[in-house]
Scaffold this motif. Structure first.
Motif, PDB file in Angstrom:
ATOM      1  N   UNK A 113      70.752  18.327  35.241  1.00 51.28           N
ATOM      2  CA  UNK A 113      71.047  19.102  36.441  1.00 51.28           C
ATOM      3  C   UNK A 113      69.759  19.813  36.830  1.00 51.28           C
ATOM      4  N   UNK A 114      69.192  19.490  37.991  1.00 51.95           N
ATOM      5  CA  UNK A 114      67.856  20.014  38.314  1.00 51.95           C
ATOM      6  C   UNK A 114      67.821  21.536  38.380  1.00 51.95           C
ATOM      7  N   UNK A 115      66.788  22.103  37.798  1.00 49.33           N
ATOM      8  CA  UNK A 115      66.512  23.521  37.938  1.00 49.33           C
ATOM      9  C   UNK A 115      65.788  23.766  39.264  1.00 49.33           C
ATOM     10  N   UNK A 116      65.574  25.027  39.586  1.00 49.22           N
ATOM     11  CA  UNK A 116      64.825  25.353  40.806  1.00 49.22           C
ATOM     12  C   UNK A 116      63.446  24.706  40.778  1.00 49.22           C
ATOM     13  N   UNK A 117      62.760  24.752  39.615  1.00 54.79           N
ATOM     14  CA  UNK A 117      61.435  24.141  39.536  1.00 54.79           C
ATOM     15  C   UNK A 117      61.503  22.630  39.674  1.00 54.79           C
ATOM     16  N   UNK A 118      62.513  21.988  39.088  1.00 46.75           N
ATOM     17  CA  UNK A 118      62.657  20.543  39.215  1.00 46.75           C
ATOM     18  C   UNK A 118      62.783  20.136  40.686  1.00 46.75           C
ATOM     19  N   UNK A 119      63.596  20.878  41.417  1.00 46.13           N
ATOM     20  CA  UNK A 119      63.761  20.592  42.847  1.00 46.13           C
ATOM     21  C   UNK A 119      62.455  20.825  43.585  1.00 46.13           C
ATOM     22  N   UNK A 120      61.778  21.913  43.277  1.00 45.59           N
ATOM     23  CA  UNK A 120      60.516  22.254  43.950  1.00 45.59           C
ATOM     24  C   UNK A 120      59.482  21.153  43.743  1.00 45.59           C
ATOM     25  N   UNK A 121      59.446  20.558  42.574  1.00 45.80           N
ATOM     26  CA  UNK A 121      58.433  19.538  42.264  1.00 45.80           C
ATOM     27  C   UNK A 121      58.752  18.168  42.831  1.00 45.80           C
ATOM     28  N   UNK A 122      59.999  17.892  43.143  1.00 48.86           N
ATOM     29  CA  UNK A 122      60.364  16.513  43.493  1.00 48.86           C
ATOM     30  C   UNK A 122      60.899  16.335  44.903  1.00 48.86           C
ATOM     31  N   UNK A 123      61.386  17.386  45.540  1.00 51.11           N
ATOM     32  CA  UNK A 123      62.149  17.218  46.778  1.00 51.11           C
ATOM     33  C   UNK A 123      61.396  17.804  47.962  1.00 51.11           C
ATOM     34  N   UNK A 124      60.659  16.961  48.639  1.00 46.99           N
ATOM     35  CA  UNK A 124      59.948  17.372  49.867  1.00 46.99           C
ATOM     36  C   UNK A 124      60.296  16.394  50.979  1.00 46.99           C
ATOM     37  N   UNK A 125      60.365  16.904  52.212  1.00 43.73           N
ATOM     38  CA  UNK A 125      60.974  16.137  53.295  1.00 43.73           C
ATOM     39  C   UNK A 125      60.042  15.894  54.478  1.00 43.73           C
ATOM     40  N   UNK A 126      58.758  16.108  54.260  1.00 49.08           N
ATOM     41  CA  UNK A 126      57.756  15.729  55.257  1.00 49.08           C
ATOM     42  C   UNK A 126      56.423  15.585  54.540  1.00 49.08           C
ATOM     43  N   UNK A 127      55.579  14.722  55.100  1.00 52.26           N
ATOM     44  CA  UNK A 127      54.223  14.555  54.582  1.00 52.26           C
ATOM     45  C   UNK A 127      53.245  14.860  55.703  1.00 52.26           C
ATOM     46  N   UNK A 128      52.141  15.507  55.338  1.00 51.92           N
ATOM     47  CA  UNK A 128      51.094  15.822  56.301  1.00 51.92           C
ATOM     48  C   UNK A 128      49.880  14.937  56.030  1.00 51.92           C
ATOM     49  N   UNK A 129      49.245  14.502  57.109  1.00 55.35           N
ATOM     50  CA  UNK A 129      47.968  13.799  57.022  1.00 55.35           C
ATOM     51  C   UNK A 129      47.056  14.365  58.102  1.00 55.35           C
ATOM     52  N   UNK A 130      45.779  13.997  58.048  1.00 58.09           N
ATOM     53  CA  UNK A 130      44.835  14.463  59.066  1.00 58.09           C
ATOM     54  C   UNK A 130      44.045  13.282  59.585  1.00 58.09           C
ATOM     55  N   UNK A 131      43.993  13.161  60.905  1.00 55.40           N
ATOM     56  CA  UNK A 131      43.298  12.054  61.549  1.00 55.40           C
ATOM     57  C   UNK A 131      42.880  12.496  62.931  1.00 55.40           C
ATOM     58  N   UNK A 132      41.674  12.115  63.352  1.00 52.20           N
ATOM     59  CA  UNK A 132      41.163  12.433  64.692  1.00 52.20           C
ATOM     60  C   UNK A 132      41.172  13.939  64.951  1.00 52.20           C
ATOM     61  N   UNK A 133      40.905  14.699  63.910  1.00 51.42           N
ATOM     62  CA  UNK A 133      40.829  16.141  64.053  1.00 51.42           C
ATOM     63  C   UNK A 133      42.158  16.840  64.184  1.00 51.42           C
ATOM     64  N   UNK A 134      43.265  16.114  63.924  1.00 51.71           N
ATOM     65  CA  UNK A 134      44.601  16.703  64.069  1.00 51.71           C
ATOM     66  C   UNK A 134      45.391  16.515  62.787  1.00 51.71           C
ATOM     67  N   UNK A 135      46.346  17.440  62.568  1.00 52.40           N
ATOM     68  CA  UNK A 135      47.327  17.277  61.512  1.00 52.40           C
ATOM     69  C   UNK A 135      48.491  16.458  62.060  1.00 52.40           C
ATOM     70  N   UNK A 136      48.931  15.468  61.265  1.00 58.22           N
ATOM     71  CA  UNK A 136      50.063  14.620  61.623  1.00 58.22           C
ATOM     72  C   UNK A 136      51.186  14.877  60.622  1.00 58.22           C
ATOM     73  N   UNK A 137      52.411  14.708  61.086  1.00 55.89           N
ATOM     74  CA  UNK A 137      53.573  14.948  60.239  1.00 55.89           C
ATOM     75  C   UNK A 137      54.475  13.715  60.240  1.00 55.89           C
ATOM     76  N   UNK A 138      54.913  13.313  59.042  1.00 51.82           N
ATOM     77  CA  UNK A 138      55.863  12.211  58.903  1.00 51.82           C
ATOM     78  C   UNK A 138      57.109  12.730  58.204  1.00 51.82           C
ATOM     79  N   UNK A 139      58.254  12.739  58.874  1.00 50.02           N
ATOM     80  CA  UNK A 139      59.486  13.195  58.224  1.00 50.02           C
ATOM     81  C   UNK A 139      60.081  12.089  57.352  1.00 50.02           C
ATOM     82  N   UNK A 140      60.856  12.488  56.351  1.00 51.56           N
ATOM     83  CA  UNK A 140      61.507  11.532  55.461  1.00 51.56           C
ATOM     84  C   UNK A 140      62.924  12.014  55.170  1.00 51.56           C
ATOM     85  N   UNK A 141      63.812  11.042  55.019  1.00 50.86           N
ATOM     86  CA  UNK A 141      65.208  11.340  54.671  1.00 50.86           C
ATOM     87  C   UNK A 141      65.653  10.358  53.596  1.00 50.86           C
TER      88      UNK A 141
END
Length: 235
Positions: free
Chosen positions: A156-184
């Protein structure tokens, strides 16, 4: 607070896939060491006063582009390995920042168009008895890894387990801008994992000191309904 389940619906996916046989290996680092590798728009997200870097090898399965019906086979399965850290945008939203992405399928290099740091290589994932083995080496340069883990009991995941594994967007940088990719996807079914072998040079290749502390490890048989959304600039 990081959510265990997806924070948003991805109604128009740019890519569908399954992420299987995934191991999460994490090390704590001084925040300033990680912040030095980030663009100015992002700040390191801390847990217990530390920045965390995750080494996450897995299998990409049933990869399909938009419009490909479920009855049509996707791409053959292939291995991928991410080296990632956890960040917050200046608007406060959390996400992933990839320090490197090792890919066995050259088609995935298309993600470089939005700044994803993809490196083609020879990667493998295999199971023997109660152990799962991961190996990889880049085609260019000498970054490589070898990991053998023994998955344990479901947890049963603890708060830290969830914090380390469960993220719902990724950021990248290209052409001088931050880009966002959502995930579900569905929440990760997590298990404890014992690390038998771990040799890697991805962290030093990314500009970090070589880890010296014992890592925190988890294993998951995976999630089969991953929906990556359209990458867009800005927050």
């Amino acid at each position: 607070m990081v959510a265990y389940g997806a924070e948003q619906r991805v109604r128009v996916p740019a890519l569908r896939a399954g992420w299987l046989r995934q191991t999460f290996v994490h090390w704590a680092f001084p925040p300033d060491k990680v912040q030095a590798l980030l663009p100015g728009e992002l700040v390191v997200d801390e847990y217990d006063g530390a920045a965390w870097v995750g080494f996450t090898p897995f299998v990409m399965a049933d990869v399909r582009l938009p419009g490909v019906p479920a009855l049509v086979p996707g791409l053959p399965t292939f291995a991928e390995t991410n080296l990632r850290t956890y960040v917050r945008h200046r608007d406060g939203r959390d996400g992933l920042w990839f320090l490197s992405i090792e890919v066995a399928c050259p088609l995935m290099l298309a993600a470089r168009a939005v700044g994803a740091p993809c490196n083609p290589g020879t990667l493998s994932v295999s199971a023997k008895g109660d152990a799962v083995s991961y190996t990889g080496s880049r085609w260019v340069g000498d970054a490589s890894y070898r990991l053998i883990v023994r998955p344990g009991d479901p947890i049963t995941p603890t708060e830290r387990d969830v914090w380390l594994t469960s993220r719902w967007r990724a950021y990248t940088r290209r052409l001088g801008m931050i880009w966002q990719t959502p995930v579900e996807h569905e929440p990760w079914p997590l298990r404890d994992a014992a690390v038998d072998v771990l040799d890697e040079t991805l962290t030093t290749a990314a500009g970090l000191p070589a880890p010296t502390a014992e890592p925190v490890a988890h294993f998951s048989e995976g999630v089969r309904h991953v929906r990556l959304g359209l990458t867009r600039p800005g927050a």
